[in-house]
Design a protein around this motif. Sequence first.
Motif, PDB file in Angstrom:
ATOM      1  N   THR A  98     -35.664   3.110  28.739  1.00 11.81           N
ATOM      2  CA  THR A  98     -34.623   3.035  29.771  1.00 11.81           C
ATOM      3  C   THR A  98     -34.476   1.592  30.244  1.00 11.81           C
ATOM      4  OG1 THR A  98     -35.372   5.197  30.507  1.00 11.81           O
ATOM      5  CG2 THR A  98     -33.940   3.971  32.022  1.00 11.81           C
ATOM      6  N   VAL A  99     -35.633   1.028  30.643  1.00 11.26           N
ATOM      7  CA  VAL A  99     -35.598  -0.293  31.282  1.00 11.26           C
ATOM      8  C   VAL A  99     -35.102  -1.363  30.312  1.00 11.26           C
ATOM      9  CG1 VAL A  99     -37.017  -2.015  32.448  1.00 11.26           C
ATOM     10  CG2 VAL A  99     -37.398   0.404  32.892  1.00 11.26           C
ATOM     11  N   ASP A 100     -35.385  -1.201  29.023  1.00 12.81           N
ATOM     12  CA  ASP A 100     -34.943  -2.251  28.087  1.00 12.81           C
ATOM     13  C   ASP A 100     -33.414  -2.287  27.934  1.00 12.81           C
ATOM     14  OD1 ASP A 100     -34.474  -0.155  26.325  1.00 12.81           O
ATOM     15  OD2 ASP A 100     -35.849  -0.841  24.770  1.00 12.81           O
ATOM     16  N   LYS A 101     -32.719  -1.290  28.499  1.00 13.56           N
ATOM     17  CA  LYS A 101     -31.248  -1.342  28.503  1.00 13.56           C
ATOM     18  C   LYS A 101     -30.732  -2.139  29.704  1.00 13.56           C
ATOM     19  CE  LYS A 101     -31.544   1.897  25.283  1.00 13.56           C
ATOM     20  NZ  LYS A 101     -33.016   1.764  25.142  1.00 13.56           N
ATOM     21  N   TYR A 102     -31.609  -2.358  30.696  1.00 11.06           N
ATOM     22  CA  TYR A 102     -31.164  -3.011  31.933  1.00 11.06           C
ATOM     23  C   TYR A 102     -31.654  -4.441  32.062  1.00 11.06           C
ATOM     24  CZ  TYR A 102     -30.891   1.985  33.246  1.00 11.06           C
ATOM     25  OH  TYR A 102     -30.655   3.330  33.273  1.00 11.06           O
ATOM     26  N   ALA A 103     -32.703  -4.807  31.296  1.00  6.53           N
ATOM     27  CA  ALA A 103     -33.338  -6.107  31.516  1.00  6.53           C
ATOM     28  C   ALA A 103     -33.570  -6.823  30.186  1.00  6.53           C
ATOM     29  CB  ALA A 103     -34.663  -5.913  32.240  1.00  6.53           C
ATOM     30  N   ASP A 104     -33.770  -8.133  30.259  1.00  6.77           N
ATOM     31  CA  ASP A 104     -33.999  -8.955  29.055  1.00  6.77           C
ATOM     32  C   ASP A 104     -35.481  -9.109  28.747  1.00  6.77           C
ATOM     33  OD1 ASP A 104     -31.158  -9.867  28.573  1.00  6.77           O
ATOM     34  OD2 ASP A 104     -31.447 -10.398  30.683  1.00  6.77           O
TER      35      ASP A 104
ATOM     36  N   GLY B  36     -28.334 -15.747  34.249  1.00  5.02           N
ATOM     37  CA  GLY B  36     -27.778 -14.532  33.649  1.00  5.02           C
ATOM     38  C   GLY B  36     -28.817 -13.588  33.077  1.00  5.02           C
ATOM     39  N   LYS B  37     -30.084 -14.006  33.012  1.00  4.02           N
ATOM     40  CA  LYS B  37     -31.128 -13.139  32.446  1.00  4.02           C
ATOM     41  C   LYS B  37     -31.812 -12.330  33.541  1.00  4.02           C
ATOM     42  CE  LYS B  37     -30.961 -14.882  28.215  1.00  4.02           C
ATOM     43  NZ  LYS B  37     -30.415 -14.077  27.114  1.00  4.02           N
ATOM     44  N   ILE B  38     -32.284 -11.153  33.156  1.00  2.00           N
ATOM     45  CA  ILE B  38     -32.926 -10.255  34.125  1.00  2.00           C
ATOM     46  C   ILE B  38     -34.335  -9.893  33.651  1.00  2.00           C
ATOM     47  CG2 ILE B  38     -32.841  -7.938  35.155  1.00  2.00           C
ATOM     48  CD1 ILE B  38     -29.816  -8.095  35.078  1.00  2.00           C
ATOM     49  N   LEU B  39     -35.275  -9.996  34.576  1.00  2.00           N
ATOM     50  CA  LEU B  39     -36.644  -9.547  34.317  1.00  2.00           C
ATOM     51  C   LEU B  39     -36.881  -8.259  35.102  1.00  2.00           C
ATOM     52  CD1 LEU B  39     -39.684 -10.044  33.397  1.00  2.00           C
ATOM     53  CD2 LEU B  39     -39.985 -11.109  35.648  1.00  2.00           C
ATOM     54  N   ALA B  40     -37.448  -7.251  34.435  1.00  2.00           N
ATOM     55  CA  ALA B  40     -37.860  -6.037  35.158  1.00  2.00           C
ATOM     56  C   ALA B  40     -39.363  -6.093  35.384  1.00  2.00           C
ATOM     57  CB  ALA B  40     -37.497  -4.792  34.355  1.00  2.00           C
ATOM     58  N   THR B  41     -39.799  -5.828  36.606  1.00  2.00           N
ATOM     59  CA  THR B  41     -41.241  -5.767  36.881  1.00  2.00           C
ATOM     60  C   THR B  41     -41.589  -4.315  37.232  1.00  2.00           C
ATOM     61  OG1 THR B  41     -40.872  -6.369  39.211  1.00  2.00           O
ATOM     62  CG2 THR B  41     -41.424  -8.160  37.713  1.00  2.00           C
ATOM     63  N   LEU B  42     -42.408  -3.708  36.367  1.00  2.00           N
ATOM     64  CA  LEU B  42     -42.805  -2.303  36.564  1.00  2.00           C
ATOM     65  C   LEU B  42     -44.271  -2.288  36.950  1.00  2.00           C
ATOM     66  CD1 LEU B  42     -41.206  -0.702  33.359  1.00  2.00           C
ATOM     67  CD2 LEU B  42     -40.092  -1.434  35.474  1.00  2.00           C
ATOM     68  N   PHE B  43     -44.559  -2.034  38.201  1.00  3.40           N
ATOM     69  CA  PHE B  43     -45.940  -2.093  38.680  1.00  3.40           C
ATOM     70  C   PHE B  43     -46.436  -0.721  39.101  1.00  3.40           C
ATOM     71  CE2 PHE B  43     -47.635  -6.500  38.851  1.00  3.40           C
ATOM     72  CZ  PHE B  43     -46.643  -7.063  38.080  1.00  3.40           C
ATOM     73  N   TYR B  44     -47.329  -0.168  38.278  1.00  4.68           N
ATOM     74  CA  TYR B  44     -47.914   1.152  38.518  1.00  4.68           C
ATOM     75  C   TYR B  44     -49.251   1.020  39.247  1.00  4.68           C
ATOM     76  CZ  TYR B  44     -44.640   2.896  34.955  1.00  4.68           C
ATOM     77  OH  TYR B  44     -43.523   3.223  34.237  1.00  4.68           O
ATOM     78  N   GLU B  45     -49.637  -0.210  39.592  1.00  3.32           N
ATOM     79  CA  GLU B  45     -50.887  -0.478  40.308  1.00  3.32           C
ATOM     80  C   GLU B  45     -50.581  -1.532  41.353  1.00  3.32           C
ATOM     81  OE1 GLU B  45     -53.941  -2.045  37.726  1.00  3.32           O
ATOM     82  OE2 GLU B  45     -54.989  -0.145  37.751  1.00  3.32           O
TER      83      GLU B  45
END
Length: 369
Positions: free
Chosen positions: A90-96, A38-47
């Motif tokens: 923004t992202v902290d509203k979508y992921a844990d 049930g948990k979600i990780l967001a991966t934001l890769f700018y490189e």
Amino acid sequence: MKHFVDISRLSRQSLEDLLAVADDMVPLAREGTDLAAGKILATLFYEPSTRTRLSFEAAMQRLGGRALGFADAAASSVAKGESLADTIRTVDKYADAVAIRHPAEGAALACSFYSEVPIVNAGDGGHLHPTQTLLDLLTIKRELGRLENLTVVLTGDLRYGRTAGSLALALAPFKPQVVCVAPEGLELPPHITRRLRAELGAAVEETEDLAAAARGADVLYVTRIQQERFFSADDYLKVKGSYVVDKKIVGLMRKEALVLHPLPRVDEIPPEVDADPRARYFEQMRYGVPARMALLAVLLGLAGKDIPYREVKGEELDLACPNPRCVTTSEKYLKNLYAPILARAESLFGELGEGKRYRCLYCDYEVVV
Ligand code: NCD
């Protein structure tokens, strides 16, 4: 621990506790678990990234959770001019939890100021790469059997490569002998050598003799010259291929020693070395999954006990950080925060000049006021 930005904020005991959780994750990295269902990780890769992003996603999925994100900032609203702070809000509203890789030094710390969920630093420019260090420590502990009193030889691009410095800082509480073999101009940044020597009491040596260093090494940690961080192609060509860890060098090493590399490699370890039992960089890569599973499980409060993380409160100064790679130069709304330098060995700071010494809280650049 709320966020994981700088591994040197963990005490020796905390590192050992985190590595114990990682040990438990080794079998689960193959078998899987539903610990983080049930948990979600967001991966934001700018490189660019292959291993770090995919192993974060694999780790979250092996934990029973899910991962989402982007691997190319051009496809996100950054391309429309959005700030890092707003992206995180923004992202902290979508992921844990959020794992972020960004070219600006201090980017992950800046994100942690705006996030309601744990931020994990997956590499901030040439500055730090704490999850790589966590998997490096796990590799050394499991493949060598100990972390204490090691002779660790760091070679390659120690200035712009974020992995070598991160490893030296994390090993400091285990009393290492750190030997650096770097081309001219690519030595460990002064803020790291000074921290190691003056604040952490670690022994740091520099040499040009790779063969002699290899003979005495427990771990030979090889890094790639970071072509993308050079301001000119000429400067890169001058140092390209200057230290190569070939069969001859590896042949000089002790039988039980390890050759590690965060990868990707370019020409610093020829493929002929891969078959040597001391070459352990492919196993090292495998440990990326259990190491990141452990970290995510701890940050999400699903495993291990509470692991204390030393927060450093910054002082706001009326001084813009002089480091052009610092996140404060691109994200102008950030406060200019600095931490006073508390040195044990005053003499090492002479070259900085007289005055009150600080380190930029984001990128560690040293200033005197
Ligand atoms: C390293 C990095 O990105 O800093 N790679 C990785 O995460 N395994 C090393 C490098 O790019 O040279």
